[in-house]
Design an enzyme around this catalytic site. Structure first.
Site, PDB file in Angstrom:
ATOM      1  N   GLY A  72       0.821  -1.207   0.000  1.00  0.00           N
ATOM      2  CA  GLY A  72       0.000   0.000   0.000  1.00  0.00           C
ATOM      3  C   GLY A  72       0.857   1.260   0.000  1.00  0.00           C
ATOM      4  CG  ASN A 151      -4.912   3.951   9.568  1.00  0.00           C
ATOM      5  OD1 ASN A 151      -5.172   4.964   8.923  1.00  0.00           O
ATOM      6  ND2 ASN A 151      -3.879   3.888  10.382  1.00  0.00           N
ATOM      7  CD  GLN A 179      -7.239  -0.387   7.582  1.00  0.00           C
ATOM      8  OE1 GLN A 179      -8.057  -1.294   7.748  1.00  0.00           O
ATOM      9  NE2 GLN A 179      -5.987  -0.510   7.981  1.00  0.00           N
ATOM     10  CB  SER A 199      -2.168  -2.924   1.366  1.00  0.00           C
ATOM     11  OG  SER A 199      -1.234  -3.804   1.958  1.00  0.00           O
ATOM     12  N   GLY A 200      -2.484  -5.978  -0.045  1.00  0.00           N
ATOM     13  CA  GLY A 200      -2.877  -7.375   0.134  1.00  0.00           C
ATOM     14  C   GLY A 200      -3.045  -7.801   1.579  1.00  0.00           C
ATOM     15  CG  HIS A 201      -0.322  -6.531   4.923  1.00  0.00           C
ATOM     16  ND1 HIS A 201      -0.412  -6.164   6.239  1.00  0.00           N
ATOM     17  CD2 HIS A 201       0.183  -5.453   4.273  1.00  0.00           C
ATOM     18  CE1 HIS A 201       0.034  -4.928   6.387  1.00  0.00           C
ATOM     19  NE2 HIS A 201       0.393  -4.478   5.210  1.00  0.00           N
ATOM     20  CB  THR A 237      10.811 -10.142 -11.999  1.00  0.00           C
ATOM     21  OG1 THR A 237      11.784  -9.899 -13.000  1.00  0.00           O
ATOM     22  CG2 THR A 237      10.195 -11.526 -12.187  1.00  0.00           C
ATOM     23  CB  CYS A 325       3.790   5.321  23.744  1.00  0.00           C
ATOM     24  SG  CYS A 325       2.788   6.628  24.416  1.00  0.00           S
TER      25      CYS A 325
END
Ligand code: PLP
Length: 390
Positions: A72, A151, A179, A199-201, A237, A325
């Site tokens: 992403g 997010n 998201q 984003s894939g994950h 690739t 933090c």
């Protein structure tokens, strides 16, 4: 080893079993290079084409508008830098104060290159003022980049309406949709959005693969130069297992979308309601109505988010805190600060983000543990004023 209860799906998700199955052959048996002339490589190219069609089907666009990237963050960077490079004479960029660092850091860096960067603010509920956006759009504006869903809070912005407003002024519109994709239906065929990142994950595919959607006719310069992969728009690739996996994850997402918006949403609502009732001086951050079905961000006055996370962790519950933090800064989250959440509440904020893999038992367990944790921490807190805060 205790089985974890994973409520941190906005950080990353588990790879779906079906996705894992589908990507496996591309490591050892079907390892050919899709650019090769031989049949062995060619059969891999066919699967990339299929993955591109699957992603396009989920988004409601043409497969030729899909560019595979590494994440992403790369998609966001490419969208921003690629747009500016294609129209170098214009020097103003508009974004928001609540973007993910993948957009915000890039935009802030542009200022040192002579760009004017406007960061739109949000109200207490995390909502944008579209009049302010309209007022900021001018002839020097080259790009507007506004996320589809936040997010940290899950708050959803009206990107269709924003896209119409921005593109009608001839300005390119990019949205970080990392998201929202897979959680809420999108249809790009009915929207003038120029550029969209995913984003894939974040949707049960592995880490290391993403997509940049580029609407036909959108002016954008390539970010990675080299070979002719992705139509010359993104050299390198192809991450074949990742791309095949993302295609499968998109197909699954379409199938699970209804579950996400009914069962998962009901679990989120149950968790949220029970915590608000059992923990005094707690409140939800962000508009509750226009929100991702899996996310809740709750502030607890007079306690530290990190301390809550540590105690949750002892029960195997994974969540995330709204303050930064953990990243070495004592500042509370930039998103909660932009919303004007009081300092004491921003420091004690926790994000629970669910997925299709969560169960009612897991939610019930967290519901049981949360008041114990909050009470225990408040007993230790020098600021404790429970019951007087409202
Ligand atoms: C996770 C996330 C990103 C970054 O995606 P990566 O694939 O981890 O680089 C960007 N934007 C938002 C809103 C995110 O949640």
């Amino acid at each position: 080893m205790m089985k974890e209860i994973y409520f941190d799906n906005n950080a990353t998700t588990r790879v779906a079993d079906e996705v894992y199955e589908e990507m496996q052959p591309y490591f050892r048996n079907l390892y050919g290079n899709p650019s090769s002339m031989h049949t062995f490589g060619g059969q891999v190219g066919i699967r990339i084409r299929e993955a591109r069609e699957r992603v396009a089907r989920l988004l409601g666009c043409d497969p030729s508008e899909i560019i595979f990237t590494s994440c992403g963050t790369e998609s966001d960077s490419t969208a921003i830098h690629g747009t500016l490079a294609a129209t170098p004479q214009k020097r103003k960029v508009i974004t928001t104060r609540v973007e993910h660092p993948a957009v915000l850091t890039v935009c802030r860096e542009l200022e040192s290159h002579g760009y004017t960067v406007v960061e739109l603010g949000v109200d207490k509920l995390g909502r944008l003022d579209l009049n302010e956006l309209e007022h900021q759009l001018d002839d020097d504006t080259v790009l507007v980049s506004i996320m589809a869903a936040n997010n940290e809070t899950g708050v959803i912005f009206p990107i269709e309406q924003i896209a119409r407003m921005v593109t009608s002024r001839g300005v390119t519109f990019h949205t970080d949709a990392v998201q929202i994709v897979g959680k809420v239906p999108l249809n790009l065929s009915k929207s003038p959005i120029n550029l969209l990142s995913l984003s894939g994950h974040k949707l049960h595919a592995p880490k290391g693969v993403g997509v940049l959607y580029v609407r036909k006719g959108t002016r954008i310069a390539p970010f990675m130069l080299g070979g002719h992969q992705e139509g010359g728009r993104r050299a390198g690739t192809e991450n074949v297992p990742g791309i095949v996996a993302l295609g499968k994850a998109c197909e699954l997402a379409a199938r699970h979308m209804e579950d996400e918006n009914t069962r998962v949403k009901a679990l989120r609502d149950k968790l949220e309601k029970a915590i608000l009732e059992s923990c005094p001086d707690s409140r939800v951050n962000g508009e509750r109505e226009h929100r991702l079905p899996n996310t809740t961000n709750i502030s607890f006055e007079y306690v530290e988010g990190e301390a809550i996370l540590l105690l949750l962790d002892r029960h195997g519950i994974c969540a995330s805190s709204g303050s930064a933090c953990t990243s070495g800064s004592l500042e509370p989250s930039h998103v909660l600060r932009a919303m004007g959440v009081p300092f004491t509440a921003a420091h004690g904020s926790i994000r629970f983000s669910l997925s299709r893999y969560n169960t009612e038992q897991e939610v019930d367990f967290a519901i049981e543990k949360m008041p114990e944790i909050i009470n225990r921490l408040r007993e230790l807190s020098p600021f404790v004023q429970t019951g007087t805060g409202r």
